[in-house]
Design a protein around this motif. Sequence first.
Motif, PDB file in Angstrom:
ATOM      1  N   SER A 409       1.318  -1.026  -0.191  1.00  0.00           N
ATOM      2  CA  SER A 409       0.014   0.171  -0.261  1.00  0.00           C
ATOM      3  C   SER A 409       0.809   1.037   0.124  1.00  0.00           C
ATOM      4  O   SER A 409       1.843   0.978   0.943  1.00  0.00           O
ATOM      5  N   PRO A 410       0.566   1.930  -0.907  1.00  0.00           N
ATOM      6  CA  PRO A 410       1.496   3.960  -0.843  1.00  0.00           C
ATOM      7  C   PRO A 410       1.350   4.720  -0.092  1.00  0.00           C
ATOM      8  O   PRO A 410       0.327   4.078   0.850  1.00  0.00           O
ATOM      9  N   SER A 411       2.386   5.371   0.486  1.00  0.00           N
ATOM     10  CA  SER A 411       2.321   6.645   1.302  1.00  0.00           C
ATOM     11  C   SER A 411       0.641   7.326   1.830  1.00  0.00           C
ATOM     12  O   SER A 411       0.868   7.574   0.198  1.00  0.00           O
ATOM     13  N   LYS A 412       0.332   7.634   2.422  1.00  0.00           N
ATOM     14  CA  LYS A 412      -0.485   9.026   2.322  1.00  0.00           C
ATOM     15  C   LYS A 412      -0.021   9.388   3.251  1.00  0.00           C
ATOM     16  O   LYS A 412      -0.072   9.761   4.166  1.00  0.00           O
ATOM     17  N   GLU A 413      -0.990  11.008   2.810  1.00  0.00           N
ATOM     18  CA  GLU A 413      -0.998  12.719   3.101  1.00  0.00           C
ATOM     19  C   GLU A 413      -1.336  13.109   4.323  1.00  0.00           C
ATOM     20  O   GLU A 413      -2.823  12.059   3.896  1.00  0.00           O
ATOM     21  N   VAL A 414      -1.414  13.234   5.172  1.00  0.00           N
ATOM     22  CA  VAL A 414      -2.103  13.576   5.993  1.00  0.00           C
ATOM     23  C   VAL A 414      -1.543  15.415   6.268  1.00  0.00           C
ATOM     24  O   VAL A 414      -0.642  15.725   5.983  1.00  0.00           O
ATOM     25  N   SER A 415      -2.813  16.176   6.616  1.00  0.00           N
ATOM     26  CA  SER A 415      -2.369  17.359   6.650  1.00  0.00           C
ATOM     27  C   SER A 415      -2.868  17.849   7.860  1.00  0.00           C
ATOM     28  O   SER A 415      -3.694  17.194   8.540  1.00  0.00           O
ATOM     29  N   HIS A 416      -1.910  18.288   8.208  1.00  0.00           N
ATOM     30  CA  HIS A 416      -2.444  18.966  10.117  1.00  0.00           C
ATOM     31  C   HIS A 416      -2.957  20.377  10.130  1.00  0.00           C
ATOM     32  O   HIS A 416      -1.830  21.379   9.540  1.00  0.00           O
ATOM     33  N   ILE A 417      -4.224  20.737  10.719  1.00  0.00           N
ATOM     34  CA  ILE A 417      -4.175  22.465  10.456  1.00  0.00           C
ATOM     35  C   ILE A 417      -4.074  22.695  11.885  1.00  0.00           C
ATOM     36  O   ILE A 417      -4.825  22.415  12.812  1.00  0.00           O
ATOM     37  N   THR A 418      -3.291  24.049  12.442  1.00  0.00           N
ATOM     38  CA  THR A 418      -3.114  24.250  13.327  1.00  0.00           C
ATOM     39  C   THR A 418      -3.762  26.204  13.603  1.00  0.00           C
ATOM     40  O   THR A 418      -3.739  26.675  12.169  1.00  0.00           O
ATOM     41  N   ALA A 419      -4.978  25.905  13.443  1.00  0.00           N
ATOM     42  CA  ALA A 419      -5.671  27.318  14.074  1.00  0.00           C
ATOM     43  C   ALA A 419      -6.133  28.111  14.996  1.00  0.00           C
ATOM     44  O   ALA A 419      -6.060  27.837  16.482  1.00  0.00           O
ATOM     45  N   GLU A 420      -5.917  29.376  15.387  1.00  0.00           N
ATOM     46  CA  GLU A 420      -5.438  30.247  16.715  1.00  0.00           C
ATOM     47  C   GLU A 420      -6.511  30.869  16.510  1.00  0.00           C
ATOM     48  O   GLU A 420      -6.267  31.851  15.424  1.00  0.00           O
ATOM     49  N   PHE A 421      -7.843  31.233  16.989  1.00  0.00           N
ATOM     50  CA  PHE A 421      -8.747  32.267  16.888  1.00  0.00           C
ATOM     51  C   PHE A 421      -8.455  33.050  17.832  1.00  0.00           C
ATOM     52  O   PHE A 421      -8.233  33.203  19.013  1.00  0.00           O
ATOM     53  N   GLU A 422      -9.070  34.592  17.622  1.00  0.00           N
ATOM     54  CA  GLU A 422      -8.749  35.707  18.864  1.00  0.00           C
ATOM     55  C   GLU A 422     -10.120  36.792  18.531  1.00  0.00           C
ATOM     56  O   GLU A 422     -10.166  36.848  17.172  1.00  0.00           O
ATOM     57  N   VAL A 423     -11.373  36.728  19.433  1.00  0.00           N
ATOM     58  CA  VAL A 423     -12.191  36.886  19.195  1.00  0.00           C
ATOM     59  C   VAL A 423     -12.118  38.103  20.136  1.00  0.00           C
ATOM     60  O   VAL A 423     -11.607  38.516  21.579  1.00  0.00           O
ATOM     61  N   GLU A 424     -13.052  39.427  20.206  1.00  0.00           N
ATOM     62  CA  GLU A 424     -12.773  40.803  21.336  1.00  0.00           C
ATOM     63  C   GLU A 424     -14.177  40.923  21.604  1.00  0.00           C
ATOM     64  O   GLU A 424     -15.120  40.347  20.853  1.00  0.00           O
ATOM     65  N   MET A 425     -13.610  41.494  23.011  1.00  0.00           N
ATOM     66  CA  MET A 425     -15.141  41.613  23.887  1.00  0.00           C
ATOM     67  C   MET A 425     -15.137  43.404  23.396  1.00  0.00           C
ATOM     68  O   MET A 425     -15.087  44.045  23.965  1.00  0.00           O
ATOM     69  N   LYS A 426     -16.655  43.430  23.357  1.00  0.00           N
ATOM     70  CA  LYS A 426     -17.834  44.866  22.779  1.00  0.00           C
ATOM     71  C   LYS A 426     -18.598  45.309  24.146  1.00  0.00           C
ATOM     72  O   LYS A 426     -18.857  44.436  24.816  1.00  0.00           O
ATOM     73  N   SER A 427     -17.908  46.544  23.998  1.00  0.00           N
ATOM     74  CA  SER A 427     -18.315  47.176  25.327  1.00  0.00           C
ATOM     75  C   SER A 427     -20.694  46.961  25.317  1.00  0.00           C
ATOM     76  O   SER A 427     -20.626  46.689  26.279  1.00  0.00           O
ATOM     77  N   GLU A 428     -20.287  47.174  24.354  1.00  0.00           N
ATOM     78  CA  GLU A 428     -22.232  46.793  24.570  1.00  0.00           C
ATOM     79  C   GLU A 428     -22.551  46.389  24.688  1.00  0.00           C
ATOM     80  O   GLU A 428     -24.013  45.948  24.686  1.00  0.00           O
ATOM     81  N   GLU A 429     -22.141  44.964  24.513  1.00  0.00           N
ATOM     82  CA  GLU A 429     -22.988  44.191  24.971  1.00  0.00           C
ATOM     83  C   GLU A 429     -22.809  43.383  26.195  1.00  0.00           C
ATOM     84  O   GLU A 429     -23.945  42.490  26.281  1.00  0.00           O
TER      85      GLU A 429
END
Length: 867
Positions: A409-429
């Motif tokens: 069996s052939p070797s397979k590609e594996v892709s890893h995605i690392t995601a970093e998110f930043e969300v701001e807090m709003k004063s009007e909420e």
Amino acid sequence: STEGMNCMNKDHGCAHICRETPKGGVACECRPGFELAKNQKDCKLTCNYGNGGCQHTCDDTDTGPVCGCHQKYALHSDGRTCIEKDEAAIESSEYNATSVADVDKRVKRRLLMGNTFLPLPLLCSHFCLYVCGGEVLFCCPVGFTLQPDGKTCKDIDECLVNNGGCDHFCRNTVGSFECSCQKGYKLLTDERTCQDIDECSFERTCDHTCINYPGSFECLCHKGYTLYGLTHCGDIDECSISNGSCDFGCLNTMGSYECVCPPGKKLHWNKKDCVEMVKCVPNAKPAPKAQLVCSKTGGIESCFLSCPSNTLFVPDSENSYTLSCGVPVQHGKAQPRRNATLPSCPDSLAPPIKQKARFKIKDAKCHLRPRSKEKTKDSGKQAVSDNCQVTFVNLKCDSSKKKRRGRKSPSKEVSHITAEFEVEMKSEEVSDTCNIDCVRKRMEQKLQTAIKTLRKSINKQQFYIQFSGTEYEVAQKPAKATEGHEACSTGQVLQDGKCVTCSTGTFYSGEHNQCVPCSPGTYQDTEGQLTCEPCPSNDGQGVAGARNVSQCGGKLNLILKPLGQCSPGHYSSDGFKPCTVCPLGTYQPEPGRTLCFPCGGGLVTKYEGAVSFQDCETKVHCSPGHYYNSTTHRCIRCPVGTYQPEFGQNYCITCPGNTSTDFDGSTNVTHCKNQHCGGELGDYTGYIESPNYPGDYPANVECIWNINPPPKRRILIVVPEIFLPIEDECGDVLVMRKSASPTSITTYETCQTYERPIAFTSRSRKLWIQFKSNEGNSGKGFQVPYVTYDEDYQQLIEDIVRDGRLYASENHQEILKDKKLIKALFDVLAHPQNYFKYTAQESKEMFPRSFIKLLRSKVSRFLRPYK
């Protein structure tokens, strides 16, 4: 040996080499080819050195070398040269018919009528002719003229008429003359014409670029490298030159360098200054936020990340990339450069919410590919189920091959995605019913839900990123790489069957699948990008296809000093006009900077707007080879390995590449020398080379080479020329002998300059070679080639190298200095049958006739004795 003397004392009287004896006295020795005279000081020439100066044979006697001639030749009155004496020469047309000018016309007429004549054994200086009339006529060979006495022949100085037909120099010899050329030229085979030597056609002439000139050549180095040792190129350590003009840290790289910034700051456009990560414009229109939009249709989740501004794409390798969009709020670590549009000041109450997630996609490669049009149509019908505003997102995608169990069996590609998110807090909420913590929790939950949906959509390969009007697939199954352009990496297009990266000043447009120039008002200084950057003065002005920020201001700014940048001696917060003049006590050498450098140590400048440290009013004026220390206010000698060619500087430049200086206080890059012992040792041919050659060799260096030829082979060495300073009292010496033991057989030893070449065979089968220099004078040194030859040819090789004719003429000497000819000669000596490989025509073009004649007679006589 003389007791109590030493070799440093000039009175030792040795003609060649002085040795200190174990008892504390001195003993004289001679160079190879010489013998010690009875007085134990002088050196007598032997047949081993230049064949004792003889043209043919040489015999050692008590009184010195005595020359002899081969059969059919006679020894000339100079005791060295041989002159033809056989009848054939007399009967040939080679005698000088003009030499009969003073003889009776009657005789001349008889000669012309074809009367036979015979040689008579009469007492004349050259040839006598017996003419039928009974009269005796004396005549002279070519190159001589008959004297008024009618018997004596005198040498003609051919150089007096038209310089003997020579291009450059003419040297009269007995019975003939010789042409030679200026340095940098070689004599062609007509032995009259001089032709420029193209040094650039030799191997190893220059490290980088070679330019040939008539009679000389010049080496040039690539950008970021500097020349040392006349022909070598070493990397410039820009960081040693005023810290590379960097505001903070400097990192040297091969051929270049880069400035680095402390945490919390980023590199400015000018790639040198460090600026605050995020500066903001109060109450300005906020930059549009990135959106993470997920929807569900028919049980399949698909997510889009739309990046309206500040997108940065970095292809890390063929199978990985980093993509970020938006602007991070808090920065512990330095983020990639990006701050094109200044965001408005955040109205957030507290630190942003940060989430990091890691995803895995099987059987897919990390390539950002435009999504096919059909799929995009379907997605328009979907109902939005979730929408999360993100201040900043950073995605890293990385593919690696996983070996599957099982052999086939052939070797397979594996892709890893690392995601970093930043969300701001709003004063009007924030409201009475939900305080800050409550808002934070809500936002965290919302982000977590979005990430869960994202995970599902990534598993089903339904995650897309949208910017510049195009949707891109984050990773791709290999099967899809069938459409032509799909096979190229992200940021590349297919041209003439090759994948080409989009150049600076352009970006890859997924919509059109081609590289598109940046529109006016934007620029791109990195290859293979998917968008262009807005210019700082974002007014849409400028040229299309701007490659850097300095080209933002329109066509005029394509000149070297862009109009908009602050000139040297000035600065501004962004490096662009309007600018402030550098205050007293500071200076600024470059355009487009955001700061001025302080002189330090409380020093002031002569005026405002100073452009270099030399404008600082130092307490002492430092000369080249020194730098000014602003703390102690003293001039300090540049340490070993550095130099400073200018007056009044506050730094020393590090020597290029791996070179160093012999002493501190160096004033020039020519003092930087490579310490490495040069050469290449091969079984058949090779060479040894003094360190830093052809620049001067360093002090206190020792080199040792061992030549061990294959079985049944011996070594022939040619020393084309060697430069060791004579005033050094033999402090620098090159010695070749059987082994490291001082008592082993010595083949060659010298401690002075010889510009005349010498070839010799090693007296032992192996050769141990040592070169030593002291701390005194230096010189160019040597590049000595060698060849190993079959010991069956010992007689032939000895015959060649001991023949005085090999060195007798300057032209033969030049052969032993011509790298191409030496290569051809060695090719023949290493494998004599190769002599016949060089066609007659080739040989004629390469070597002077006299040299070919010399070699042919020897090689043919040896290889084909019965022909």
